[in-house]
Design a protein around this motif. Sequence first.
Motif, mmCIF file in Angstrom:
data_model
loop_
_atom_site.group_PDB
_atom_site.id
_atom_site.type_symbol
_atom_site.label_atom_id
_atom_site.label_comp_id
_atom_site.label_asym_id
_atom_site.label_seq_id
_atom_site.Cartn_x
_atom_site.Cartn_y
_atom_site.Cartn_z
ATOM 1 N N PRO A 21 8.889 -0.954 48.638
ATOM 2 C CA PRO A 21 8.762 -1.658 47.368
ATOM 3 C C PRO A 21 8.302 -0.777 46.232
ATOM 4 N N VAL A 22 7.480 0.248 46.542
ATOM 5 C CA VAL A 22 6.983 1.115 45.479
ATOM 6 C C VAL A 22 8.115 1.880 44.829
ATOM 7 N N VAL A 23 8.991 2.467 45.646
ATOM 8 C CA VAL A 23 10.068 3.277 45.094
ATOM 9 C C VAL A 23 11.100 2.408 44.392
ATOM 10 N N LEU A 24 11.347 1.208 44.910
ATOM 11 C CA LEU A 24 12.312 0.326 44.278
ATOM 12 C C LEU A 24 11.809 -0.213 42.955
ATOM 13 N N HIS A 25 10.482 -0.361 42.813
ATOM 14 C CA HIS A 25 9.927 -0.976 41.604
ATOM 15 C C HIS A 25 10.178 -0.131 40.376
ATOM 16 N N ALA A 26 10.112 1.168 40.474
ATOM 17 C CA ALA A 26 10.277 2.035 39.305
ATOM 18 C C ALA A 26 10.693 3.411 39.784
ATOM 19 N N GLN A 27 11.103 4.232 38.837
ATOM 20 C CA GLN A 27 11.471 5.594 39.182
ATOM 21 C C GLN A 27 10.299 6.286 39.869
ATOM 22 N N ALA A 28 10.571 6.947 41.003
ATOM 23 C CA ALA A 28 9.491 7.526 41.797
ATOM 24 C C ALA A 28 8.795 8.644 41.029
ATOM 25 N N ASN A 40 -20.437 16.914 55.559
ATOM 26 C CA ASN A 40 -21.701 17.462 56.051
ATOM 27 C C ASN A 40 -22.614 16.323 56.471
ATOM 28 N N SER A 41 -22.864 16.202 57.760
ATOM 29 C CA SER A 41 -23.763 15.178 58.283
ATOM 30 C C SER A 41 -24.513 15.793 59.462
ATOM 31 N N ASP A 42 -25.752 16.240 59.198
ATOM 32 C CA ASP A 42 -26.515 16.956 60.221
ATOM 33 C C ASP A 42 -26.445 16.244 61.566
ATOM 34 N N PRO A 43 -26.223 16.984 62.652
ATOM 35 C CA PRO A 43 -26.225 18.463 62.721
ATOM 36 C C PRO A 43 -24.836 19.082 62.641
ATOM 37 N N VAL A 44 -23.832 18.354 62.124
ATOM 38 C CA VAL A 44 -22.462 18.852 62.136
ATOM 39 C C VAL A 44 -21.971 19.066 60.708
ATOM 40 N N THR A 45 -21.339 20.199 60.475
ATOM 41 C CA THR A 45 -20.685 20.469 59.196
ATOM 42 C C THR A 45 -19.218 20.768 59.456
ATOM 43 N N ARG A 46 -18.342 20.030 58.781
ATOM 44 C CA ARG A 46 -16.894 20.255 58.912
ATOM 45 C C ARG A 46 -16.363 20.755 57.573
ATOM 46 N N THR A 47 -15.647 21.849 57.572
ATOM 47 C CA THR A 47 -14.948 22.355 56.391
ATOM 48 C C THR A 47 -13.475 22.457 56.726
ATOM 49 N N LEU A 48 -12.638 21.903 55.839
ATOM 50 C CA LEU A 48 -11.204 21.852 56.096
ATOM 51 C C LEU A 48 -10.419 22.203 54.843
ATOM 52 N N GLY A 49 -9.212 22.656 55.037
ATOM 53 C CA GLY A 49 -8.255 22.861 53.967
ATOM 54 C C GLY A 49 -6.948 22.192 54.336
ATOM 55 N N GLY A 50 -6.265 21.621 53.334
ATOM 56 C CA GLY A 50 -5.057 20.898 53.689
ATOM 57 C C GLY A 50 -4.123 20.644 52.538
ATOM 58 N N LEU A 51 -3.165 19.771 52.809
ATOM 59 C CA LEU A 51 -2.077 19.458 51.882
ATOM 60 C C LEU A 51 -1.873 17.946 51.871
ATOM 61 N N SER A 52 -1.619 17.386 50.678
ATOM 62 C CA SER A 52 -1.309 15.956 50.586
ATOM 63 C C SER A 52 -0.054 15.765 49.754
ATOM 64 N N LEU A 53 0.644 14.658 50.011
ATOM 65 C CA LEU A 53 1.827 14.270 49.258
ATOM 66 C C LEU A 53 1.662 12.824 48.835
ATOM 67 N N SER A 54 1.787 12.549 47.519
ATOM 68 C CA SER A 54 1.695 11.186 47.012
ATOM 69 C C SER A 54 3.028 10.790 46.396
ATOM 70 N N LEU A 55 3.328 9.482 46.449
ATOM 71 C CA LEU A 55 4.584 8.961 45.934
ATOM 72 C C LEU A 55 4.361 7.531 45.489
ATOM 73 N N GLY A 56 4.944 7.166 44.329
ATOM 74 C CA GLY A 56 4.816 5.788 43.870
ATOM 75 C C GLY A 56 5.077 5.665 42.388
ATOM 76 N N THR A 57 4.553 4.601 41.802
ATOM 77 C CA THR A 57 4.600 4.412 40.353
ATOM 78 C C THR A 57 3.360 5.059 39.763
ATOM 79 N N PRO A 58 3.238 5.121 38.408
ATOM 80 C CA PRO A 58 2.026 5.718 37.846
ATOM 81 C C PRO A 58 0.740 4.993 38.199
ATOM 82 N N TYR A 59 0.803 3.756 38.728
ATOM 83 C CA TYR A 59 -0.435 3.012 38.973
ATOM 84 C C TYR A 59 -0.646 2.590 40.415
ATOM 85 N N VAL A 60 0.398 2.529 41.202
ATOM 86 C CA VAL A 60 0.273 2.165 42.610
ATOM 87 C C VAL A 60 1.095 3.162 43.418
#
Length: 389
Positions: A21-28, A40-60
């Motif tokens: 529905p998101v893509v059909l509603h408006a130009q992607a 960071n939550s003692d006693p464990v610390t996690r550090t990560l690097g990654g990639l994300s992809l978003s798609l939709g209308t300007p508001y949803v």
Amino acid sequence: MHHLRRVLVGLSGVLSYLAVPVVLHAQAAGGVELFGALDNSDPVTRTLGGLSLSLGTPYVGIRGSGAIGQSTLTPQFGGTTTGPSDVVWSANADLLLGPMNAGLGEGFMPYTFIGLGLESAAQPTTFTDAIRTWGYGGGIQLGLGSLVSVNGEARFKRLAAPASYADSQFVRGVEYRVGIGFHFGGGRSRSSVYSRRTVDRPPSASRPTRAPSRTRTNWPVVSTTSASGAARRVVPTAEQYIGVPYVYGGTSPRSGFDCSGFVQYVYGQNGVDLPRTSRQMAGTGVAVSTRALAVGDLLLFQQGGQISHVAIYAGAGRFIHSSSSGHGVRYDDFSTRRGSWFADHLVAARRVAGDGRIFGNTFGNALAGGSVIAFDHLDPPDSAPPPSK
């Protein structure tokens, strides 16, 4: 492994269900983000690097992200050294709400999200040890133009189905993420939520000739019978605020203006009560053809398939507005390269004052005679080309 496969299939199903529905509603529109995360939550610390992809209308929109990094265990009883590092990973599928996607111009834009996730244990026995989570949070996107942004967000995580040994190593707390995004699409759709039978878009051949450049104007610019009274007074009032900076959500010369906050304020100074956003203003007064504009008419522009910007027509092809791409209150002209962007996105015009009177009741309420549109969101920044130097 059986539970892991079921969760992965479920996440992919949610993404597919939301994407259609998101893509059909408006130009992607969407973007790719490179990010770093700290949990960071003692006693464990996690550090990560990654990639994300978003798609939709300007508001949803929807966003999928994945990251890999390391988890470090700190001794709990006064130790100064850290334990061995373990390779850890995480993946999330989120529903985004807010001006998060492409074509929104410059400035700060808040957003919020909620979603599902998988992540490895803090000290996994195997790489596929998976903890099922859900989370929510919010962030700020700083647009550096229509293509690049810097983002910062915080995610509050919760266990979705505690049932395994791995869940006992779930790192509770807040995950902080910062990244740089690269955006694409959006902001160029010419379809409108308003009927074209009542709105004539000015063809490029009939755009008005450019008015001579000047910093002050003697009014009225155009002598017409329909541009008198309150309509004539609006433009010189607006001109007093040239140079006031653009601020998302701004409604006063002290704090700055967004586009509709500026128009609402200027008309309010002349006794006309307009609603808050450009989309709401599209239901005020009476519709006029964009080929028969008069001084003081409201010009309504669209991005991403809906009306999202408003300006005041000043005559001779010029208009005054608060523009994010123009860095504040300024004049623009339809005949310039920058003005042609606005001409291409002009979809409607409304007349809320003319012939020395206010359309509406005796209290100057411009909503009378028009359709009342409920507030849904503030207007986003525009994505017009920057002014020529």
